[in-house]
Motif scaffolding. Structure first.
Motif, PDB file in Angstrom:
ATOM      1  N   SER A  56       0.817  -1.210   0.000  1.00  0.00           N
ATOM      2  CA  SER A  56       0.000   0.000   0.000  1.00  0.00           C
ATOM      3  C   SER A  56       0.854   1.265   0.000  1.00  0.00           C
ATOM      4  CB  SER A  56      -0.930   0.011   1.216  1.00  0.00           C
ATOM      5  OG  SER A  56      -0.187   0.061   2.418  1.00  0.00           O
ATOM      6  N   GLU A  57       2.155   1.148   0.316  1.00  0.00           N
ATOM      7  CA  GLU A  57       3.026   2.316   0.334  1.00  0.00           C
ATOM      8  C   GLU A  57       3.759   2.509  -0.988  1.00  0.00           C
ATOM      9  OE1 GLU A  57       5.639   1.980   3.655  1.00  0.00           O
ATOM     10  OE2 GLU A  57       4.025   1.792   5.135  1.00  0.00           O
ATOM     11  N   ARG A  58       3.584   1.595  -1.932  1.00  0.00           N
ATOM     12  CA  ARG A  58       4.222   1.736  -3.247  1.00  0.00           C
ATOM     13  C   ARG A  58       3.301   2.496  -4.205  1.00  0.00           C
ATOM     14  NH1 ARG A  58       4.662  -4.509  -3.895  1.00  0.00           N
ATOM     15  NH2 ARG A  58       5.665  -5.027  -1.912  1.00  0.00           N
ATOM     16  N   PRO A  59       3.837   2.959  -5.339  1.00  0.00           N
ATOM     17  CA  PRO A  59       2.952   3.449  -6.402  1.00  0.00           C
ATOM     18  C   PRO A  59       1.943   2.360  -6.787  1.00  0.00           C
ATOM     19  CG  PRO A  59       5.231   4.043  -6.872  1.00  0.00           C
ATOM     20  CD  PRO A  59       5.269   3.147  -5.676  1.00  0.00           C
ATOM     21  N   THR A  60       0.719   2.756  -7.103  1.00  0.00           N
ATOM     22  CA  THR A  60      -0.357   1.790  -7.288  1.00  0.00           C
ATOM     23  C   THR A  60      -0.167   0.892  -8.502  1.00  0.00           C
ATOM     24  OG1 THR A  60      -1.583   3.534  -8.436  1.00  0.00           O
ATOM     25  CG2 THR A  60      -2.060   3.191  -6.100  1.00  0.00           C
ATOM     26  N   ASP A  61       0.539   1.346  -9.512  1.00  0.00           N
ATOM     27  CA  ASP A  61       0.780   0.516 -10.680  1.00  0.00           C
ATOM     28  C   ASP A  61       1.975   1.082 -11.438  1.00  0.00           C
ATOM     29  OD1 ASP A  61      -0.172   2.725 -12.071  1.00  0.00           O
ATOM     30  OD2 ASP A  61      -2.176   1.882 -12.328  1.00  0.00           O
ATOM     31  N   ALA A  62       2.314   0.454 -12.555  1.00  0.00           N
ATOM     32  CA  ALA A  62       3.489   0.866 -13.318  1.00  0.00           C
ATOM     33  C   ALA A  62       3.320   2.259 -13.906  1.00  0.00           C
ATOM     34  CB  ALA A  62       3.773  -0.147 -14.426  1.00  0.00           C
ATOM     35  N   GLY A  63       2.081   2.632 -14.256  1.00  0.00           N
ATOM     36  CA  GLY A  63       1.847   3.959 -14.798  1.00  0.00           C
ATOM     37  C   GLY A  63       2.170   5.047 -13.788  1.00  0.00           C
ATOM     38  N   ARG A  64       1.797   4.796 -12.538  1.00  0.00           N
ATOM     39  CA  ARG A  64       2.098   5.762 -11.480  1.00  0.00           C
ATOM     40  C   ARG A  64       3.605   5.870 -11.263  1.00  0.00           C
ATOM     41  NH1 ARG A  64      -0.669   7.099  -6.675  1.00  0.00           N
ATOM     42  NH2 ARG A  64       0.476   8.783  -5.644  1.00  0.00           N
ATOM     43  N   LEU A  65       4.302   4.732 -11.244  1.00  0.00           N
ATOM     44  CA  LEU A  65       5.756   4.763 -11.077  1.00  0.00           C
ATOM     45  C   LEU A  65       6.421   5.435 -12.275  1.00  0.00           C
ATOM     46  CD1 LEU A  65       8.281   3.997  -9.503  1.00  0.00           C
ATOM     47  CD2 LEU A  65       8.224   1.744 -10.606  1.00  0.00           C
ATOM     48  N   LEU A  66       5.890   5.208 -13.490  1.00  0.00           N
ATOM     49  CA  LEU A  66       6.455   5.845 -14.684  1.00  0.00           C
ATOM     50  C   LEU A  66       6.397   7.366 -14.560  1.00  0.00           C
ATOM     51  CD1 LEU A  66       7.536   5.810 -17.573  1.00  0.00           C
ATOM     52  CD2 LEU A  66       5.171   5.527 -18.377  1.00  0.00           C
ATOM     53  N   THR A  67       5.284   7.882 -14.042  1.00  0.00           N
ATOM     54  CA  THR A  67       5.160   9.329 -13.854  1.00  0.00           C
ATOM     55  C   THR A  67       6.242   9.844 -12.909  1.00  0.00           C
ATOM     56  OG1 THR A  67       2.769   9.203 -14.208  1.00  0.00           O
ATOM     57  CG2 THR A  67       3.606  11.150 -13.093  1.00  0.00           C
ATOM     58  N   GLU A  68       6.492   9.102 -11.837  1.00  0.00           N
ATOM     59  CA  GLU A  68       7.514   9.523 -10.875  1.00  0.00           C
ATOM     60  C   GLU A  68       8.904   9.446 -11.494  1.00  0.00           C
ATOM     61  OE1 GLU A  68       7.199   7.735  -7.063  1.00  0.00           O
ATOM     62  OE2 GLU A  68       5.014   7.891  -6.965  1.00  0.00           O
ATOM     63  N   VAL A  69       9.173   8.385 -12.270  1.00  0.00           N
ATOM     64  CA  VAL A  69      10.491   8.253 -12.912  1.00  0.00           C
ATOM     65  C   VAL A  69      10.733   9.412 -13.873  1.00  0.00           C
ATOM     66  CG1 VAL A  69      11.849   6.848 -14.510  1.00  0.00           C
ATOM     67  CG2 VAL A  69      10.604   5.759 -12.637  1.00  0.00           C
TER      68      VAL A  69
END
Length: 669
Positions: free
Chosen positions: A271-284
């Motif tokens: 629950s503390e990670r980005p919800t999916d790969a799209g969310r992590l991609l935005t952060e990257v």
């Protein structure tokens, strides 16, 4: 040894279309070949399952169904699936052939990548995985072996920033997962990249791929995975027990932004990670744009007066960057065109480099006629530029840390349709994690949990991950008839039910040690912890029942007594002779235990005939009446000249009961 010579599939044409020209790689579940599609004249990759997996019906069906799903997933960073079929009973896939190397091959050659290269590769990886997450797929096996780095669009440049990255084996890990469990039931996945929730509960969702992608980023930056050990189980549990260390601990000088990015992606609590790969991609992308075009590893140290220049001495190119403050690209000479994001990976809002401010030339005329005017003008321009940069930094920091966030709505407890409506009204999309979660309190198909949680900060317009309730946890008793005890026990305990054996029963059809029946019956719904009682076969009984039908009951009794069995007799009406055995239970050839009772149906003989009273009837008429009853009639006519003489005596007498075919006498005069 030349392995291509020993491989019998080399040169074979599959389904009259795919001619195999060479072997690319061999894994634990399948072998990948290079083949030519002779119908379309193109090179393809053909992945065929090993014969050892073909006997697993569950694996084969799962492999085929998910291959069809993946074939519908179209994205430039996903290895395309063109076709699927069977060759000699073995399932195979026909996929896009990528001319290049795996990320594992690159790391083996170079050990580690620069930060710019690592982020560029990660962006394309996440773009592919995000497309799968939007389609409801979870990869489950994100690792360098499944990341292909093709030649750059510019024509094979060694710069990985311009390379094209493709991700393979989407969803197939779920089918493989069913066949990668050892005898103790432990998951034998790629433990270096496995998420904690897979180790603890065996469940995966989009956040599981986010964790694995974070481990891959760590390996690209440091040249090693965070955990290692001789025992795979030990390595897997390190993911559960420890936080992933920051990459800068292994490679000093890496910016804090990269440490924070790895830490966010690899939180042990999903629950503390980005919800999916799209969310992590935005952060990257935000981190990469914030760091700008600066070389993220090192820069040459400038020469210090009084100290000889040392070309091997390096210092960080810029001061350590705080992950909470993203700055715009550094202007002027600090910008390096070689690190510019390639066109295919550029953010939509990203434009060209900002124009540099123009300064007056040193010999330009002073409009005010004063020599210091130009110096003052340059000072004002510099101060204005710094003020703009400060405002941009403050605005960017506010937007990244607060401005773009809002509170997540409360969707827990709402039915699916109501939750979707509430999320849409608040401006959010929804993604349903698979599988759902059992709940004794939340009705089926209502939201049992959400990520981010109610009231947590979330980017406006982002996607909320919802888990639907499966209702109270109940499981139907599985049909384990015909299974051996060990398999039946595994099937029952897999559902959270308790397994119990009872004394077995003999069976002529079910082998010893195999399940005959269950209690409760198959299909009965039970709660976890309830007990299923299983009856096992003891095999065929030791005594074989002889064939007794047609024998006299006395002979039948004698045979049973010699075999150590007991006769149980019951008489029945029959046209067969009296005391003849008509039928037996159990049937001849059945196996029974010693002293077992054998039921014999014994004939009582044909039914008796009641003799009518024919006295005083004309002799001829009486004779016909008795013959009609099946009696053998003897006529004694004392007055043969009188055809109408009456019967004055009969034997047997009136109402006597005799067997059919018995004799009868009448005397007439």
């Amino acid at each position: 040894m030349d392995t291509t010579v020993a491989d019998t599939l080399i040169g074979t044409t599959i389904d009259g279309r795919y001619r195999i020209t060479g072997r690319v790689a061999r894994g634990g579940m399948a072998t990948v070949y290079r083949a030519t599609d002779e119908r379309l004249g193109r090179t393809v990759a053909l992945k065929i399952i090993h014969p050892s997996q073909a006997t697993n019906v569950h694996f084969v069906d799962r492999f085929t169904d998910e291959a069809k799903t993946i074939a519908r997933l179209t994205h430039p960073n996903v290895v395309a699936v063109y076709d699927q079929g069977r060759h000699q009973g073995l399932p195979y896939l026909v996929m896009e052939f990528v001319q290049g190397k795996t990320l594992r091959d690159l790391l083996a050659q170079r050990r580690k990548l620069t930060a710019v290269e690592a982020l560029a590769i990660l962006e394309q990886m996440l773009a592919a995985i995000a497309a799968a997450h939007r389609a409801g797929l979870v990869h489950r096996d994100v690792k360098p072996e499944n990341v292909l780095v093709a030649e750059a669009p510019s024509g094979g440049s060694a710069d990985l920033v311009d390379a094209v990255v493709k991700v393979a084996d989407f969803g197939l890990a779920r089918a493989i997962e069913a066949s990668t469990v050892d005898e103790s039931g432990q998951l034998m996945a790629t433990v270096a990249y496995v998420a904690p929730e897979l180790v603890q509960a065996g469940q995966a969702d989009a956040r599981t791929d986010v964790y694995s992608a974070g481990i891959v980023l760590y390996e690209m930056l440091t040249g090693q995975v965070p955990y290692d050990g001789a025992d795979p189980v030990e390595v897997a549990w390190q993911h559960v027990d420890n936080d992933v260390p920051p990459p800068s601990r292994t490679v000093p000088g890496l910016p804090r932004a990269l440490d924070e990015l790895v830490a966010r992606a690899t939180k042990r609590n999903p629950s503390e990670r980005p919800t999916d790969a799209g969310r992590l991609l935005t952060e990257v992308q935000a981190v990469r744009d914030g760091l700008g075009g600066i070389n993220l590893q090192t820069a040459m140290m400038p020469q210090v007066p009084g100290r000889p220049a040392d070309a091997t001495t390096i210092v960080p190119a810029v001061p350590a960057i705080d992950a909470t403050a993203l700055v715009p690209p550094v202007p002027g000479g600090f910008h390096q065109p070689g690190a510019q994001r390639p066109p295919w990976a550029r953010l939509p809002e990203q434009g060209g480099a900002a124009p540099r401010p123009t300064a007056y030339g040193r010999g330009a005329a002073d409009p005010r006629g004063r020599e210091g005017f130009f110096s003052d003008r340059r000072r004002v321009t510099l101060v204005s530029l710094l003020a703009v940069i400060v405002l941009v930094v403050i605005g960017s920091t506010w937007w990244v840390t607060s401005g773009r966030y809002t509170d997540a709505p409360t969707l827990v407890g709402l039915p699916k349709a109501n939750a979707e409506a509430a999320a849409k009204q608040a401006g959010f999309g929804v993604f349903y994690a698979d599988p759902g979660q059992y709940s004794p309190t939340v009705p089926k198909d209502s939201v049992v949990s959400q990520n981010p949680g109610p009231g947590e900060k979330v980017v406006k317009g982002d996607t909320l991950t919802l888990i639907l309730s499966l209702g109270p946890e109940v499981h139907p008793v599985p049909d384990v008839s015909g299974q051996e005890a060990a398999a039946a026990k595994a099937s029952i305990e897999e559902l959270g039910l308790k397994y119990k054996e009872v004394k077995g029963a003999y069976s002529d059809t079910v082998p010893e040690g195999v399940v005959i029946s269950t209690n409760p019956k198959v299909g009965t719904e039970l709660k976890p912890g309830d007990t299923v009682t299983v009856t096992l076969s003891k095999g065929r009984a030791p005594i074989t029942v002889p064939n007794l039908v047609g024998l006299n009951v006395n002979d039948a009794r004698a045979q049973l007594q010699r075999a150590g069995l007991t006769a149980l007799e019951r008489t029945k009406d029959s046209n067969e002779p009296a005391d003849q055995v008509l039928a037996q239970t159990p049937k001849a050839g059945t196996g029974v235990e010693k002293n077992a009772e054998i039921t014999l149906d014994v004939s009582k003989g044909p039914p008796l005939v009641t003799v009518p009273d024919v006295n005083n009837q004309p002799c001829g008429q009486a004779e016909q009446t008795l013959k009609g009853l099946g009696l053998q009639v003897q006529v004694n006519n004392l007055n043969p000249l009188n055809p109408n003489a009456g019967v004055h005596q009969q034997n047997p007498g009136p109402n006597a009961q005799v067997p059919p075919g018995s004799g009868a006498q009448i005397t007439c005069f």
